[in-house]
Design a protein around this motif. Sequence first.
Motif, PDB file in Angstrom:
ATOM      1  N   GLU A 152       0.825  -1.209   0.000  1.00  0.00           N
ATOM      2  CA  GLU A 152       0.000   0.000   0.000  1.00  0.00           C
ATOM      3  C   GLU A 152       0.858   1.258   0.000  1.00  0.00           C
ATOM      4  O   GLU A 152       0.484   2.276  -0.567  1.00  0.00           O
ATOM      5  CB  GLU A 152      -0.980  -0.017   1.184  1.00  0.00           C
ATOM      6  N   LYS A 153       2.022   1.157   0.617  1.00  0.00           N
ATOM      7  CA  LYS A 153       2.891   2.322   0.636  1.00  0.00           C
ATOM      8  C   LYS A 153       3.745   2.457  -0.620  1.00  0.00           C
ATOM      9  O   LYS A 153       3.988   3.560  -1.100  1.00  0.00           O
ATOM     10  CB  LYS A 153       3.807   2.257   1.868  1.00  0.00           C
ATOM     11  N   TRP A 154       4.190   1.326  -1.163  1.00  0.00           N
ATOM     12  CA  TRP A 154       5.251   1.389  -2.171  1.00  0.00           C
ATOM     13  C   TRP A 154       4.854   1.004  -3.584  1.00  0.00           C
ATOM     14  O   TRP A 154       5.607   1.271  -4.525  1.00  0.00           O
ATOM     15  CB  TRP A 154       6.427   0.531  -1.715  1.00  0.00           C
ATOM     16  N   VAL A 155       3.758   0.341  -3.766  1.00  0.00           N
ATOM     17  CA  VAL A 155       3.369  -0.022  -5.133  1.00  0.00           C
ATOM     18  C   VAL A 155       2.555   1.126  -5.711  1.00  0.00           C
ATOM     19  O   VAL A 155       1.512   1.482  -5.164  1.00  0.00           O
ATOM     20  CB  VAL A 155       2.542  -1.323  -5.153  1.00  0.00           C
ATOM     21  N   ASN A 156       3.051   1.705  -6.754  1.00  0.00           N
ATOM     22  CA  ASN A 156       2.308   2.798  -7.359  1.00  0.00           C
ATOM     23  C   ASN A 156       1.416   2.284  -8.480  1.00  0.00           C
ATOM     24  O   ASN A 156       1.664   1.223  -9.047  1.00  0.00           O
ATOM     25  CB  ASN A 156       3.227   3.917  -7.833  1.00  0.00           C
ATOM     26  N   PRO A 157       0.378   3.033  -8.784  1.00  0.00           N
ATOM     27  CA  PRO A 157      -0.646   2.558  -9.699  1.00  0.00           C
ATOM     28  C   PRO A 157      -0.106   2.074 -11.041  1.00  0.00           C
ATOM     29  O   PRO A 157      -0.602   1.089 -11.588  1.00  0.00           O
ATOM     30  CB  PRO A 157      -1.531   3.788  -9.895  1.00  0.00           C
ATOM     31  N   GLU A 158       0.922   2.741 -11.556  1.00  0.00           N
ATOM     32  CA  GLU A 158       1.410   2.373 -12.897  1.00  0.00           C
ATOM     33  C   GLU A 158       1.950   0.952 -12.966  1.00  0.00           C
ATOM     34  O   GLU A 158       1.938   0.333 -14.007  1.00  0.00           O
ATOM     35  CB  GLU A 158       2.531   3.314 -13.348  1.00  0.00           C
ATOM     36  N   GLU A 159       2.453   0.476 -11.844  1.00  0.00           N
ATOM     37  CA  GLU A 159       3.070  -0.837 -11.931  1.00  0.00           C
ATOM     38  C   GLU A 159       2.140  -1.974 -11.512  1.00  0.00           C
ATOM     39  O   GLU A 159       2.581  -3.093 -11.309  1.00  0.00           O
ATOM     40  CB  GLU A 159       4.366  -0.886 -11.112  1.00  0.00           C
ATOM     41  N   LEU A 160       0.877  -1.680 -11.402  1.00  0.00           N
ATOM     42  CA  LEU A 160      -0.060  -2.764 -11.121  1.00  0.00           C
ATOM     43  C   LEU A 160      -0.037  -3.696 -12.322  1.00  0.00           C
ATOM     44  O   LEU A 160      -0.149  -3.277 -13.458  1.00  0.00           O
ATOM     45  CB  LEU A 160      -1.459  -2.199 -10.884  1.00  0.00           C
TER      46      LEU A 160
END
Lengths: 111, 111
Positions: A98-106
Amino acid sequence: MKSADLCPRFETGMELLSKRWNGFIIFRLLEGSQRFSELESSLPISGRLLSERLKELEAAGITTRTVYPDTPVRIEYELTEKGRALRPVITSIREWAEKWVNPEELDSMNQ
Amino acid sequence: MKSADLCPRFETGMELLSKRWNGFIIFRLLEGSQRFSELESSLPISGRLLSERLKELEAAGITTRTVYPDTPVRIEYELTEKGRALRPVITSIREWAEKWVNPEELDSMNQ
DNA sequence: ATATACTTGTTACTTTTCGTAACCTCGTTT
DNA sequence: AAACGAGGTTACGAAAAGTAACAAGTATAT
Protein backbone atom coordinates in the motif's frame (compact mmCIF):
# COMPACT_ATOMS: atom_id res chain seq x y z
CA MET A 1 21.52 -23.13 0.60
CA LYS A 2 25.23 -22.77 0.60
CA SER A 3 25.44 -20.14 3.28
CA ALA A 4 25.42 -21.00 6.94
CA ASP A 5 23.59 -17.95 8.20
CA LEU A 6 20.45 -18.25 6.14
CA CYS A 7 18.21 -19.86 8.72
CA PRO A 8 16.89 -23.18 7.40
CA ARG A 9 13.47 -22.47 8.86
CA PHE A 10 13.31 -19.16 7.07
CA GLU A 11 14.09 -20.95 3.85
CA THR A 12 11.24 -23.37 4.33
CA GLY A 13 8.84 -20.53 5.10
CA MET A 14 10.02 -18.44 2.19
CA GLU A 15 9.67 -21.37 -0.18
CA LEU A 16 6.14 -21.95 0.99
CA LEU A 17 5.19 -18.36 0.25
CA SER A 18 7.12 -18.20 -2.98
CA LYS A 19 5.32 -21.19 -4.42
CA ARG A 20 2.91 -19.81 -6.93
CA TRP A 21 -0.64 -19.11 -5.66
CA ASN A 22 0.02 -20.11 -2.08
CA GLY A 23 0.02 -16.53 -0.83
CA PHE A 24 -3.29 -15.82 -2.51
CA ILE A 25 -4.89 -19.01 -1.28
CA ILE A 26 -3.81 -18.21 2.27
CA PHE A 27 -5.05 -14.64 1.85
CA ARG A 28 -8.48 -15.97 0.94
CA LEU A 29 -8.59 -18.52 3.71
CA LEU A 30 -7.71 -15.84 6.26
CA GLU A 31 -11.16 -14.44 5.49
CA GLY A 32 -12.70 -17.71 6.60
CA SER A 33 -13.17 -21.23 5.32
CA GLN A 34 -13.80 -21.58 1.61
CA ARG A 35 -15.12 -24.20 -0.71
CA PHE A 36 -13.11 -25.44 -3.66
CA SER A 37 -15.33 -23.63 -6.11
CA GLU A 38 -15.17 -20.40 -4.13
CA LEU A 39 -11.40 -20.39 -4.21
CA GLU A 40 -11.39 -21.33 -7.86
CA SER A 41 -13.72 -18.51 -8.83
CA SER A 42 -12.12 -15.85 -6.65
CA LEU A 43 -8.59 -16.43 -7.92
CA PRO A 44 -7.20 -16.76 -11.43
CA ILE A 45 -6.07 -20.28 -10.76
CA SER A 46 -7.17 -23.40 -12.57
CA GLY A 47 -8.71 -26.39 -10.86
CA ARG A 48 -5.66 -28.46 -11.59
CA LEU A 49 -3.27 -26.23 -9.71
CA LEU A 50 -5.72 -25.36 -6.95
CA SER A 51 -6.18 -29.03 -6.22
CA GLU A 52 -2.43 -29.56 -6.22
CA ARG A 53 -1.74 -26.59 -3.96
CA LEU A 54 -4.45 -27.50 -1.47
CA LYS A 55 -2.97 -30.97 -1.13
CA GLU A 56 0.48 -29.52 -0.57
CA LEU A 57 -0.78 -27.00 1.97
CA GLU A 58 -2.64 -29.72 3.80
CA ALA A 59 0.48 -31.90 3.83
CA ALA A 60 2.42 -28.93 5.23
CA GLY A 61 -0.11 -28.54 8.03
CA ILE A 62 -1.33 -25.14 6.83
CA THR A 63 -4.87 -26.10 5.83
CA THR A 64 -7.49 -28.71 6.54
CA ARG A 65 -10.02 -30.29 4.22
CA THR A 66 -13.43 -31.16 5.65
CA VAL A 67 -16.10 -33.11 3.81
CA TYR A 68 -19.75 -32.30 4.58
CA PRO A 69 -22.04 -34.95 3.09
CA ASP A 70 -24.64 -32.47 1.92
CA THR A 71 -26.32 -32.60 -1.43
CA PRO A 72 -24.28 -32.12 -3.44
CA VAL A 73 -21.21 -32.74 -1.35
CA ARG A 74 -19.67 -29.68 0.23
CA ILE A 75 -15.97 -29.51 1.00
CA GLU A 76 -14.55 -26.73 3.11
CA TYR A 77 -10.93 -25.72 3.26
CA GLU A 78 -9.68 -23.76 6.20
CA LEU A 79 -6.47 -22.69 7.88
CA THR A 80 -4.99 -24.55 10.81
CA GLU A 81 -3.48 -22.60 13.68
CA LYS A 82 -0.18 -22.78 11.83
CA GLY A 83 -1.88 -21.33 8.78
CA ARG A 84 -3.66 -18.59 10.70
CA ALA A 85 -0.31 -17.62 12.18
CA LEU A 86 0.62 -16.36 8.73
CA ARG A 87 -1.69 -13.40 9.09
CA PRO A 88 1.11 -11.01 10.13
CA VAL A 89 3.06 -12.01 7.05
CA ILE A 90 0.16 -11.25 4.73
CA THR A 91 -0.52 -8.03 6.61
CA SER A 92 3.07 -6.86 6.30
CA ILE A 93 3.05 -7.56 2.58
CA ARG A 94 -0.13 -5.56 2.21
CA GLU A 95 1.24 -2.68 4.25
CA TRP A 96 4.39 -2.57 2.17
CA ALA A 97 2.38 -2.74 -1.04
CA GLU A 98 0.00 0.00 0.00
CA LYS A 99 2.89 2.32 0.64
CA TRP A 100 5.25 1.39 -2.17
CA VAL A 101 3.37 -0.02 -5.13
CA ASN A 102 2.31 2.80 -7.36
CA PRO A 103 -0.65 2.56 -9.70
CA GLU A 104 1.41 2.37 -12.90
CA GLU A 105 3.07 -0.84 -11.93
CA LEU A 106 -0.06 -2.76 -11.12
CA ASP A 107 0.47 -5.85 -13.14
CA SER A 108 -1.43 -7.50 -15.90
CA MET A 109 -3.22 -9.83 -13.51
CA ASN A 110 -5.42 -6.95 -12.47
CA GLN A 111 -6.43 -5.52 -15.78
CA MET B 1 -7.80 -11.43 -10.16
CA LYS B 2 -11.46 -11.98 -10.48
CA SER B 3 -12.41 -10.79 -7.04
CA ALA B 4 -12.89 -7.13 -6.24
CA ASP B 5 -11.66 -7.21 -2.67
CA LEU B 6 -8.21 -8.55 -3.27
CA CYS B 7 -6.32 -5.28 -3.22
CA PRO B 8 -4.44 -4.84 -6.50
CA ARG B 9 -1.39 -3.49 -4.67
CA PHE B 10 -1.30 -6.57 -2.47
CA GLU B 11 -1.34 -8.70 -5.57
CA THR B 12 1.64 -6.89 -7.04
CA GLY B 13 3.55 -7.22 -3.78
CA MET B 14 2.68 -10.87 -3.38
CA GLU B 15 3.73 -11.62 -6.94
CA LEU B 16 7.05 -9.96 -6.35
CA LEU B 17 7.73 -12.12 -3.32
CA SER B 18 6.36 -15.25 -4.86
CA LYS B 19 8.65 -15.04 -7.84
CA ARG B 20 11.27 -17.63 -7.24
CA TRP B 21 14.49 -16.45 -5.53
CA ASN B 22 13.36 -12.87 -4.99
CA GLY B 23 12.77 -13.38 -1.29
CA PHE B 24 16.22 -14.84 -0.81
CA ILE B 25 17.94 -12.15 -2.86
CA ILE B 26 16.19 -9.47 -0.80
CA PHE B 27 17.09 -11.30 2.40
CA ARG B 28 20.75 -11.18 1.41
CA LEU B 29 20.67 -7.56 0.36
CA LEU B 30 19.10 -6.57 3.67
CA GLU B 31 22.46 -7.54 5.18
CA GLY B 32 24.15 -4.94 2.98
CA SER B 33 25.19 -4.47 -0.61
CA GLN B 34 26.45 -7.55 -2.37
CA ARG B 35 28.40 -8.33 -5.47
CA PHE B 36 27.06 -10.61 -8.16
CA SER B 37 29.46 -13.37 -7.21
CA GLU B 38 28.62 -13.04 -3.52
CA LEU B 39 24.92 -13.50 -4.19
CA GLU B 40 25.63 -16.36 -6.58
CA SER B 41 27.77 -18.23 -4.08
CA SER B 42 25.54 -17.63 -1.07
CA LEU B 43 22.35 -18.86 -2.75
CA PRO B 44 21.63 -21.98 -4.77
CA ILE B 45 20.77 -19.92 -7.81
CA SER B 46 22.46 -20.03 -11.17
CA GLY B 47 24.04 -17.04 -12.83
CA ARG B 48 21.42 -17.05 -15.52
CA LEU B 49 18.51 -16.60 -13.14
CA LEU B 50 20.37 -14.31 -10.77
CA SER B 51 21.10 -11.98 -13.65
CA GLU B 52 17.47 -12.10 -14.77
CA ARG B 53 16.10 -11.48 -11.26
CA LEU B 54 18.44 -8.60 -10.54
CA LYS B 55 17.30 -6.89 -13.73
CA GLU B 56 13.66 -7.39 -12.78
CA LEU B 57 14.22 -6.13 -9.25
CA GLU B 58 16.03 -3.09 -10.57
CA ALA B 59 13.20 -2.42 -13.01
CA ALA B 60 10.75 -2.70 -10.11
CA GLY B 61 12.72 -0.12 -8.13
CA ILE B 62 13.76 -2.58 -5.43
CA THR B 63 17.49 -2.69 -6.11
CA THR B 64 20.23 -0.62 -7.69
CA ARG B 65 23.27 -1.72 -9.64
CA THR B 66 26.47 0.26 -9.25
CA VAL B 67 29.60 -0.27 -11.32
CA TYR B 68 32.96 0.42 -9.67
CA PRO B 69 35.72 0.46 -12.28
CA ASP B 70 38.18 -1.42 -10.13
CA THR B 71 40.36 -4.18 -11.36
CA PRO B 72 38.67 -6.39 -12.14
CA VAL B 73 35.39 -4.54 -12.33
CA ARG B 74 33.29 -4.63 -9.20
CA ILE B 75 29.53 -4.36 -9.33
CA GLU B 76 27.50 -3.85 -6.20
CA TYR B 77 23.82 -4.54 -5.86
CA GLU B 78 21.88 -2.92 -3.07
CA LEU B 79 18.36 -2.22 -1.95
CA THR B 80 16.62 1.07 -2.59
CA GLU B 81 14.44 2.60 0.11
CA LYS B 82 11.53 0.69 -1.39
CA GLY B 83 13.55 -2.49 -1.12
CA ARG B 84 14.70 -1.82 2.43
CA ALA B 85 11.06 -1.28 3.36
CA LEU B 86 10.58 -5.01 2.85
CA ARG B 87 12.47 -5.77 6.03
CA PRO B 88 9.29 -6.21 8.12
CA VAL B 89 8.01 -8.71 5.58
CA ILE B 90 11.15 -10.79 5.75
CA THR B 91 11.17 -10.50 9.52
CA SER B 92 7.58 -11.67 9.83
CA ILE B 93 8.30 -14.68 7.62
CA ARG B 94 11.28 -15.55 9.77
CA GLU B 95 9.29 -15.17 12.97
CA TRP B 96 6.55 -17.40 11.64
CA ALA B 97 9.06 -19.97 10.46
CA GLU B 98 10.94 -20.01 13.74
CA LYS B 99 7.77 -20.79 15.58
CA TRP B 100 6.03 -23.12 13.15
CA VAL B 101 8.51 -24.92 10.95
CA ASN B 102 9.66 -28.03 12.68
CA PRO B 103 12.98 -29.70 11.92
CA GLU B 104 11.51 -32.67 10.06
CA GLU B 105 10.03 -30.55 7.34
CA LEU B 106 13.17 -28.65 6.50
CA ASP B 107 13.34 -29.11 2.80
CA SER B 108 15.86 -30.59 0.48
CA MET B 109 17.41 -27.22 -0.27
CA ASN B 110 19.08 -27.35 3.11
CA GLN B 111 20.53 -30.80 3.08
C1' DA C 1 52.00 -8.67 -28.67
C1' DT C 2 50.26 -12.53 -26.65
C1' DA C 3 48.66 -15.19 -23.04
C1' DT C 4 46.33 -15.56 -18.58
C1' DA C 5 43.26 -14.25 -14.93
C1' DC C 6 39.12 -12.38 -12.86
C1' DT C 7 34.38 -10.81 -12.71
C1' DT C 8 30.09 -10.44 -14.75
C1' DG C 9 27.31 -12.01 -17.25
C1' DT C 10 25.02 -14.74 -21.81
C1' DT C 11 23.75 -18.71 -24.91
C1' DA C 12 22.16 -23.24 -25.94
C1' DC C 13 19.92 -26.98 -24.32
C1' DT C 14 17.26 -30.12 -21.00
C1' DT C 15 13.97 -30.68 -17.32
C1' DT C 16 10.26 -29.12 -14.46
C1' DT C 17 6.27 -26.48 -13.66
C1' DC C 18 2.18 -24.14 -15.33
C1' DG C 19 -2.10 -23.22 -18.07
C1' DT C 20 -6.07 -24.92 -20.65
C1' DA C 21 -9.68 -27.64 -21.74
C1' DA C 22 -11.88 -31.87 -21.87
C1' DC C 23 -13.29 -35.49 -19.07
C1' DC C 24 -14.56 -38.48 -14.81
C1' DT C 25 -17.06 -39.72 -10.28
C1' DC C 26 -20.49 -39.66 -7.02
C1' DG C 27 -24.87 -38.73 -5.15
C1' DT C 28 -29.22 -36.55 -6.31
C1' DT C 29 -33.06 -34.74 -9.04
C1' DT C 30 -36.27 -35.01 -13.10
C1' DA D 1 -32.31 -43.67 -17.23
C1' DA D 2 -30.72 -39.09 -18.27
C1' DA D 3 -29.17 -34.83 -16.60
C1' DC D 4 -27.08 -31.99 -12.95
C1' DG D 5 -23.86 -30.00 -9.63
C1' DA D 6 -19.65 -30.19 -6.87
C1' DG D 7 -15.10 -31.54 -6.76
C1' DG D 8 -11.81 -32.89 -8.79
C1' DT D 9 -8.26 -35.57 -12.65
C1' DT D 10 -6.00 -36.37 -17.21
C1' DA D 11 -3.60 -35.18 -21.29
C1' DC D 12 -0.99 -32.09 -23.64
C1' DG D 13 1.29 -27.76 -25.34
C1' DA D 14 3.63 -23.50 -23.38
C1' DA D 15 6.44 -21.18 -20.21
C1' DA D 16 9.83 -20.97 -16.66
C1' DA D 17 13.76 -22.86 -14.35
C1' DG D 18 18.17 -25.63 -14.07
C1' DT D 19 22.82 -26.68 -16.09
C1' DA D 20 26.99 -26.05 -18.19
C1' DA D 21 29.85 -24.11 -21.50
C1' DC D 22 31.32 -19.92 -23.28
C1' DA D 23 32.07 -14.68 -24.21
C1' DA D 24 33.32 -9.44 -23.07
C1' DG D 25 36.06 -6.26 -20.76
C1' DT D 26 40.10 -5.00 -18.26
C1' DA D 27 44.53 -5.77 -16.06
C1' DT D 28 48.69 -8.12 -15.19
C1' DA D 29 52.40 -11.53 -16.57
C1' DT D 30 55.49 -13.52 -20.25
